[in-house]
Design a protein around this motif. Structure first.
Motif, PDB file in Angstrom:
ATOM      1  N   ALA A 140      49.784  21.574   1.315  1.00  0.00           N
ATOM      2  CA  ALA A 140      50.527  22.129  -0.124  1.00  0.00           C
ATOM      3  C   ALA A 140      49.383  22.297  -1.362  1.00  0.00           C
ATOM      4  CB  ALA A 140      51.667  21.484  -0.454  1.00  0.00           C
ATOM      5  N   ALA A 141      48.748  20.861  -1.532  1.00  0.00           N
ATOM      6  CA  ALA A 141      47.759  20.913  -2.276  1.00  0.00           C
ATOM      7  C   ALA A 141      46.536  21.879  -2.303  1.00  0.00           C
ATOM      8  CB  ALA A 141      47.163  19.589  -2.562  1.00  0.00           C
ATOM      9  N   GLU A 142      45.985  22.255  -1.158  1.00  0.00           N
ATOM     10  CA  GLU A 142      44.966  23.074  -0.947  1.00  0.00           C
ATOM     11  C   GLU A 142      45.594  24.359  -1.239  1.00  0.00           C
ATOM     12  OE1 GLU A 142      43.460  22.126   2.728  1.00  0.00           O
ATOM     13  OE2 GLU A 142      42.380  20.345   1.935  1.00  0.00           O
ATOM     14  N   LEU A 143      47.012  24.863  -0.721  1.00  0.00           N
ATOM     15  CA  LEU A 143      47.355  26.366  -1.160  1.00  0.00           C
ATOM     16  C   LEU A 143      47.422  26.409  -2.751  1.00  0.00           C
ATOM     17  CD1 LEU A 143      50.350  26.624   1.536  1.00  0.00           C
ATOM     18  CD2 LEU A 143      48.174  27.679   1.375  1.00  0.00           C
ATOM     19  N   ALA A 144      48.013  25.545  -3.289  1.00  0.00           N
ATOM     20  CA  ALA A 144      48.075  25.502  -4.888  1.00  0.00           C
ATOM     21  C   ALA A 144      46.726  25.780  -5.518  1.00  0.00           C
ATOM     22  CB  ALA A 144      48.842  24.089  -5.366  1.00  0.00           C
ATOM     23  N   ARG A 145      45.519  25.150  -4.890  1.00  0.00           N
ATOM     24  CA  ARG A 145      44.309  25.112  -5.472  1.00  0.00           C
ATOM     25  C   ARG A 145      43.771  26.545  -5.110  1.00  0.00           C
ATOM     26  NH1 ARG A 145      39.433  22.141  -2.661  1.00  0.00           N
ATOM     27  NH2 ARG A 145      40.289  23.078  -0.858  1.00  0.00           N
ATOM     28  N   GLU A 146      44.073  27.492  -4.091  1.00  0.00           N
ATOM     29  CA  GLU A 146      43.820  28.716  -3.889  1.00  0.00           C
ATOM     30  C   GLU A 146      44.361  29.613  -4.834  1.00  0.00           C
ATOM     31  OE1 GLU A 146      44.729  29.586   0.169  1.00  0.00           O
ATOM     32  OE2 GLU A 146      43.285  28.104   1.063  1.00  0.00           O
ATOM     33  N   ARG A 147      45.537  29.135  -5.133  1.00  0.00           N
ATOM     34  CA  ARG A 147      46.120  30.007  -6.321  1.00  0.00           C
ATOM     35  C   ARG A 147      45.856  29.382  -7.779  1.00  0.00           C
ATOM     36  NH1 ARG A 147      50.846  28.120  -3.222  1.00  0.00           N
ATOM     37  NH2 ARG A 147      51.504  26.999  -5.345  1.00  0.00           N
ATOM     38  N   GLU A 148      44.875  28.379  -7.723  1.00  0.00           N
ATOM     39  CA  GLU A 148      44.626  27.962  -8.981  1.00  0.00           C
ATOM     40  C   GLU A 148      45.751  27.592  -9.796  1.00  0.00           C
ATOM     41  OE1 GLU A 148      41.889  30.714 -10.988  1.00  0.00           O
ATOM     42  OE2 GLU A 148      40.424  30.632  -9.433  1.00  0.00           O
TER      43      GLU A 148
ATOM     44  N   PHE B 128      39.162  18.361 -13.272  1.00  0.00           N
ATOM     45  CA  PHE B 128      39.705  16.972 -13.255  1.00  0.00           C
ATOM     46  C   PHE B 128      40.338  16.948 -11.617  1.00  0.00           C
ATOM     47  CE2 PHE B 128      43.510  14.208 -13.057  1.00  0.00           C
ATOM     48  CZ  PHE B 128      42.843  12.959 -13.318  1.00  0.00           C
ATOM     49  N   GLN B 129      41.267  18.069 -11.289  1.00  0.00           N
ATOM     50  CA  GLN B 129      41.875  17.885  -9.911  1.00  0.00           C
ATOM     51  C   GLN B 129      41.070  18.125  -8.532  1.00  0.00           C
ATOM     52  OE1 GLN B 129      44.450  16.698  -9.738  1.00  0.00           O
ATOM     53  NE2 GLN B 129      45.619  16.746 -11.452  1.00  0.00           N
ATOM     54  N   ALA B 130      39.907  19.048  -8.895  1.00  0.00           N
ATOM     55  CA  ALA B 130      39.261  19.648  -7.693  1.00  0.00           C
ATOM     56  C   ALA B 130      38.555  18.539  -6.963  1.00  0.00           C
ATOM     57  CB  ALA B 130      38.115  20.710  -8.202  1.00  0.00           C
ATOM     58  N   PRO B 131      37.966  17.428  -7.194  1.00  0.00           N
ATOM     59  CA  PRO B 131      37.148  16.419  -6.472  1.00  0.00           C
ATOM     60  C   PRO B 131      38.031  15.698  -5.477  1.00  0.00           C
ATOM     61  CG  PRO B 131      36.529  16.233  -8.997  1.00  0.00           C
ATOM     62  CD  PRO B 131      37.866  17.013  -8.703  1.00  0.00           C
ATOM     63  N   TRP B 132      39.533  15.537  -6.001  1.00  0.00           N
ATOM     64  CA  TRP B 132      40.167  14.394  -5.034  1.00  0.00           C
ATOM     65  C   TRP B 132      40.685  15.113  -3.798  1.00  0.00           C
ATOM     66  CZ3 TRP B 132      38.430  10.630  -7.529  1.00  0.00           C
ATOM     67  CH2 TRP B 132      38.285  10.875  -9.041  1.00  0.00           C
ATOM     68  N   LEU B 133      40.775  16.229  -3.631  1.00  0.00           N
ATOM     69  CA  LEU B 133      41.622  16.821  -2.505  1.00  0.00           C
ATOM     70  C   LEU B 133      40.651  16.453  -0.819  1.00  0.00           C
ATOM     71  CD1 LEU B 133      42.871  20.332  -3.355  1.00  0.00           C
ATOM     72  CD2 LEU B 133      44.244  18.268  -3.476  1.00  0.00           C
ATOM     73  N   ALA B 134      39.394  16.651  -1.137  1.00  0.00           N
ATOM     74  CA  ALA B 134      38.602  16.254   0.021  1.00  0.00           C
ATOM     75  C   ALA B 134      38.720  14.946   0.395  1.00  0.00           C
ATOM     76  CB  ALA B 134      37.006  16.907   0.029  1.00  0.00           C
TER      77      ALA B 134
END
Length: 217
Positions: free
Chosen positions: A112-120, A169-175
């Motif tokens: 869900a977090a990655e889908l939200a990232r794709e939608r920015e 801020f948010q991008a680095p943590w997903l991986a």
């Protein structure tokens, strides 16, 4: 709403969920009249709910302004990360082999977090990342700690709002979240523990830096 809870408890839980979801921002006024209308509740019930929100560290009374969503400072962040290290690292080291249903819950939050990232939609990214860490604490198998950590998560959400650049801020943590899950799924508790320890150190330092920069502006 949860059966068996008082209306004030239910309203407190909903307001806390609104904070975790990013709907209530630090410094936002919690206007009594608006809440009476929104929840069809008495003033006494709303006041009780706001009092409880204050006890949870999520709101505070400001003279001549009323009750407002709390702003966190550097000392608050340091304290939150002490709690995170205690609970999340202990949960990893004491965990049993990762059950399928627990892995699925973590993966659902990560996907869900990655889908939200794709939608920015970076606010939603943060919400699902926090949910992943709630599932980490869930490995302890304690409903009491789960409820306590939900309040910690709400306070973390308030700290996140100090970041002027949400994508950065948010991008680095997903991986890194996904790597922690994968090590747990493989039974590599030591790898997951080390990764989480570094993760928490980095996250704390980034938030403290952002808070320091914000206070200087």
């Amino acid at each position: 709403m949860n059966i068996g809870l008082s209306l004030a408890d239910q309203i407190t839980l909903e307001l806390r969920a609104d904070i975790i979801g990013g709907g209530l921002l630090p410094g936002m006024a919690l206007v009594e009249n608006d809440l009476v209308s929104a929840y069809s509740a008495s003033r006494n019930t709303i006041r009780e709910a706001l009092h409880r929100l204050g006890q949870e560290g999520l709101a505070r009374y400001v003279r001549n302004k009323g009750v407002m969503v709390r702003r966190l400072d550097s000392d608050d962040v340091r304290d939150l990360f002490k709690v995170r290290r205690t609970l999340e690292l202990q949960a990893i080291m004491n965990s049993q082999p990762l059950a399928t249903y627990r892995s699925d819950r973590m993966l659902d939050a990560l996907d869900a977090a990655e889908l939200a990232r794709e939608r920015e939609d970076w606010r939603v990214v943060g919400t699902h990342s926090l949910a992943f860490h709630q599932h980490i604490v869930g490995l302890l198998g304690s409903p009491l700690l789960d409820d306590f950590f939900t309040n910690v998560v709400a306070q973390l959400r308030l700290a996140f709002f100090c970041a002027p650049d949400e994508p950065r801020f948010q991008a680095p943590w997903l991986a890194r979240d996904r790597q922690i899950h994968d090590w747990l799924a493989e039974g590599n508790k030591h790898g997951a523990h080390e990764a989480m320890s570094v993760y928490l150190d980095d996250s704390e330092q980034m938030l403290l830096h952002l808070l320091s920069s914000t206070s200087k502006n």
